[in-house]
Design an enzyme around this catalytic site. Structure first.
Site, mmCIF file in Angstrom:
data_model
loop_
_atom_site.group_PDB
_atom_site.id
_atom_site.type_symbol
_atom_site.label_atom_id
_atom_site.label_comp_id
_atom_site.label_asym_id
_atom_site.label_seq_id
_atom_site.Cartn_x
_atom_site.Cartn_y
_atom_site.Cartn_z
ATOM 1 N N HIS A 29 0.997 -2.870 6.044
ATOM 2 C CA HIS A 29 1.647 -1.915 5.137
ATOM 3 C C HIS A 29 1.586 -2.467 3.713
ATOM 4 O O HIS A 29 2.441 -3.229 3.277
ATOM 5 C CB HIS A 29 3.095 -1.666 5.551
ATOM 6 C CG HIS A 29 3.728 -0.517 4.830
ATOM 7 N ND1 HIS A 29 4.282 0.567 5.481
ATOM 8 C CD2 HIS A 29 3.892 -0.257 3.507
ATOM 9 C CE1 HIS A 29 4.755 1.429 4.595
ATOM 10 N NE2 HIS A 29 4.529 0.935 3.386
ATOM 11 N N HIS A 31 0.124 -0.921 -0.274
ATOM 12 C CA HIS A 31 -0.488 0.150 -1.058
ATOM 13 C C HIS A 31 -1.478 -0.446 -2.045
ATOM 14 O O HIS A 31 -1.121 -1.341 -2.829
ATOM 15 C CB HIS A 31 0.590 0.943 -1.796
ATOM 16 C CG HIS A 31 1.516 1.689 -0.882
ATOM 17 N ND1 HIS A 31 1.333 3.018 -0.558
ATOM 18 C CD2 HIS A 31 2.631 1.290 -0.203
ATOM 19 C CE1 HIS A 31 2.291 3.409 0.264
ATOM 20 N NE2 HIS A 31 3.089 2.377 0.506
ATOM 21 N N ASP A 33 -2.678 0.710 -4.762
ATOM 22 C CA ASP A 33 -2.280 0.878 -6.158
ATOM 23 C C ASP A 33 -0.984 0.155 -6.484
ATOM 24 O O ASP A 33 -0.525 0.206 -7.636
ATOM 25 C CB ASP A 33 -2.162 2.370 -6.516
ATOM 26 C CG ASP A 33 -1.366 3.170 -5.490
ATOM 27 O OD1 ASP A 33 -1.087 2.641 -4.404
ATOM 28 O OD2 ASP A 33 -1.032 4.334 -5.773
ATOM 29 N N GLY A 186 5.488 8.742 -0.371
ATOM 30 C CA GLY A 186 6.188 9.360 -1.485
ATOM 31 C C GLY A 186 7.679 9.472 -1.247
ATOM 32 O O GLY A 186 8.213 9.006 -0.234
ATOM 33 N N HIS A 213 5.752 6.978 6.512
ATOM 34 C CA HIS A 213 6.928 6.407 5.865
ATOM 35 C C HIS A 213 8.165 7.180 6.345
ATOM 36 O O HIS A 213 8.267 8.382 6.107
ATOM 37 C CB HIS A 213 6.820 6.543 4.345
ATOM 38 C CG HIS A 213 5.891 5.579 3.698
ATOM 39 N ND1 HIS A 213 4.524 5.646 3.847
ATOM 40 C CD2 HIS A 213 6.138 4.526 2.875
ATOM 41 C CE1 HIS A 213 3.962 4.668 3.152
ATOM 42 N NE2 HIS A 213 4.923 3.974 2.549
ATOM 43 N N GLU A 216 13.368 4.996 5.322
ATOM 44 C CA GLU A 216 13.555 4.081 4.200
ATOM 45 C C GLU A 216 14.606 4.650 3.245
ATOM 46 O O GLU A 216 15.631 4.031 2.988
ATOM 47 C CB GLU A 216 12.232 3.871 3.456
ATOM 48 C CG GLU A 216 12.348 2.959 2.238
ATOM 49 C CD GLU A 216 11.078 2.893 1.421
ATOM 50 O OE1 GLU A 216 10.945 1.958 0.620
ATOM 51 O OE2 GLU A 216 10.217 3.792 1.563
ATOM 52 N N ASP A 305 4.226 -4.262 1.200
ATOM 53 C CA ASP A 305 4.408 -2.942 0.599
ATOM 54 C C ASP A 305 3.664 -2.825 -0.723
ATOM 55 O O ASP A 305 2.660 -2.122 -0.817
ATOM 56 C CB ASP A 305 5.889 -2.611 0.440
ATOM 57 C CG ASP A 305 6.149 -1.116 0.327
ATOM 58 O OD1 ASP A 305 5.207 -0.326 0.538
ATOM 59 O OD2 ASP A 305 7.296 -0.731 0.050
#
Length: 380
Positions: A29, A31, A33, A186, A213, A216, A305
């Site tokens: 997990h 990202h 970006d 998102g 996701h 959270e 993350d």
């Protein structure tokens, strides 16, 4: 593939003295970006003529991202992505970011990684989404050839958009070139996963893999929808599953039906300590539910993350967990094997990862610390 526990004859201080870079790691997990190097952000911004950065000093920019991510809620945590996404708009830039990602994984001791991103954000300079994916894969492939880290790419759809089916179809088109799954990411609150059923049905019909996701920034209802409506094979974060568990005075746990289902089905939980504190999902690392889930036998493992935003890497996350939760070397091995079992790689590849890369490396570490493995088998 269940593993024995370890006994430390001289206490857990031996584990704390480890060089955590040496541990073989699996990261599922992260990202793309959210993990750029600050210097790369600055160089790409100059190439593109992007003038939105708060500073062009790499050290100051890193600090700016870190400060911005630590405001205690997911919405503000995500604001920094406006800058990283802005500079990831060309084939060369995307390939560079993906290649550097693989180099960073190698330097941190990661042996297998699954990285995710949303191609829909990277078409501002005229690239098609297929060209975006192609460029990222080119960087990942070049990185694997040079550094030997295996990888998979996960395509993200965004909860607040209406083009999730197009994202799912994109993921399916590239499944034979390295895309291993589909995600919904998102802002969680106000955007339930069941609004994207058509996309998840397309993925399921293609016999493809789903991670979502969930749990959270919203409660167990989000997790339940991700599983029962959308067919998730893994859950991103899942911290608020704790709300479906009762703790008795004697310390024992009573699982609700959702938690029991997740435990029984061995549904993996992609947990992120530092990030969950920064987004406000947990008040502190010490209050994170990870150790409760781990001790109860849930299939949990640790992740980063967003390395840039949370100023972290896998070595740091494992060291934090070891110090705060008093983990043994056997615990660290178990967590890593949990991640390998949960990978979206094919079965034979997962076996190879466990038996040729993870266990031999841990055997060396056990031997160096004079540890002995017991024969008892733990939960899978």
């Amino acid at each position: 593939m269940d593993l024995p526990e370890a006994r430390l004859p001289e206490g857990r201080e031996l584990v704390r003295s480890l060089d955590f870079k040496r541990l073989p790691k699996v990261l599922l997990h992260e990202h793309l970006d959210g993990g750029l190097r600050p210097s790369t952000v600055i160089e790409l911004s100059r190439e593109l003529g992007y003038e939105g950065l708060p500073t062009e000093d790499a050290g100051e920019l890193a600090s700016w991202f870190h400060r911005g991510a630590q405001r205690g809620n997911l919405g503000e945590y995500l604001e920094g992505f406006a800058h990283t996404i802005a500079v990831m708009q060309t084939k060369d830039g995307l390939e560079r970011v993906a290649y550097e990602y693989m180099e960073d994984m190698f330097r941190d001791g990661v042996v297998h990684s699954e990285v995710r991103f949303a191609p829909v954000f990277h078409d501002r300079a005229g690239l098609t989404q297929d060209e975006v994916v192609e460029a990222v894969i080119a960087g990942l492939e070049r990185g694997q050839k040079e550094f030997g880290v295996s990888w998979g790419l996960i395509i993200c759809a965004m909860r607040d958009r209406r083009d999730s089916l197009e994202a799912a179809e994109l993921a399916i088109r590239w499944r034979d070139r390295g895309v291993v799954g589909f995600d919904l990411a998102g802002e969680e609150s106000g955007h339930p996963p069941k609004r994207h059923l058509e996309a998840f049905q397309a993925i399921s019909r293609a016999n493809f893999k789903i991670t979502i996701h969930a749990g959270e920034a919203f409660g167990p209802e989000s997790i339940w929808q991700a599983l029962q409506y959308c067919g998730a094979h893994r859950l991103g974060h899942g911290t608020r599953l704790l709300e479906d568990i009762a703790f008795l005075e004697d310390g024992s746990m009573v699982l609700g039906r959702l938690a029991q289902f997740i435990l029984d089905r061995r549904i993996p939980l992609e947990m992120c300590l530092s990030s969950n504190v920064h987004t406000g999902a947990c008040a502190s690392v010490a209050e994170h539910p990870f150790p409760k889930f781990f001790r109860a036998g849930f299939r949990v493992f640790l992740n980063t993350d967003d390395r840039l935003m949370s100023d972290t890497e896998m070595s740091k996350e494992l060291e934090i967990a070891t110090q705060v939760f008093d983990l043994s070397l056997g615990d660290l091995q178990k967590i890593t094997v949990n991640a390998a079992k949960s990978s979206f790689a094919h079965y034979a590849e997962r076996l190879d990862l466990i038996h040729r890369r993870i266990l031999p490396s841990y055997a060396v570490l056990f031997a160096e610390q004079g540890l002995k493995l017991l024969s008892e088998q733990g939960p899978g």
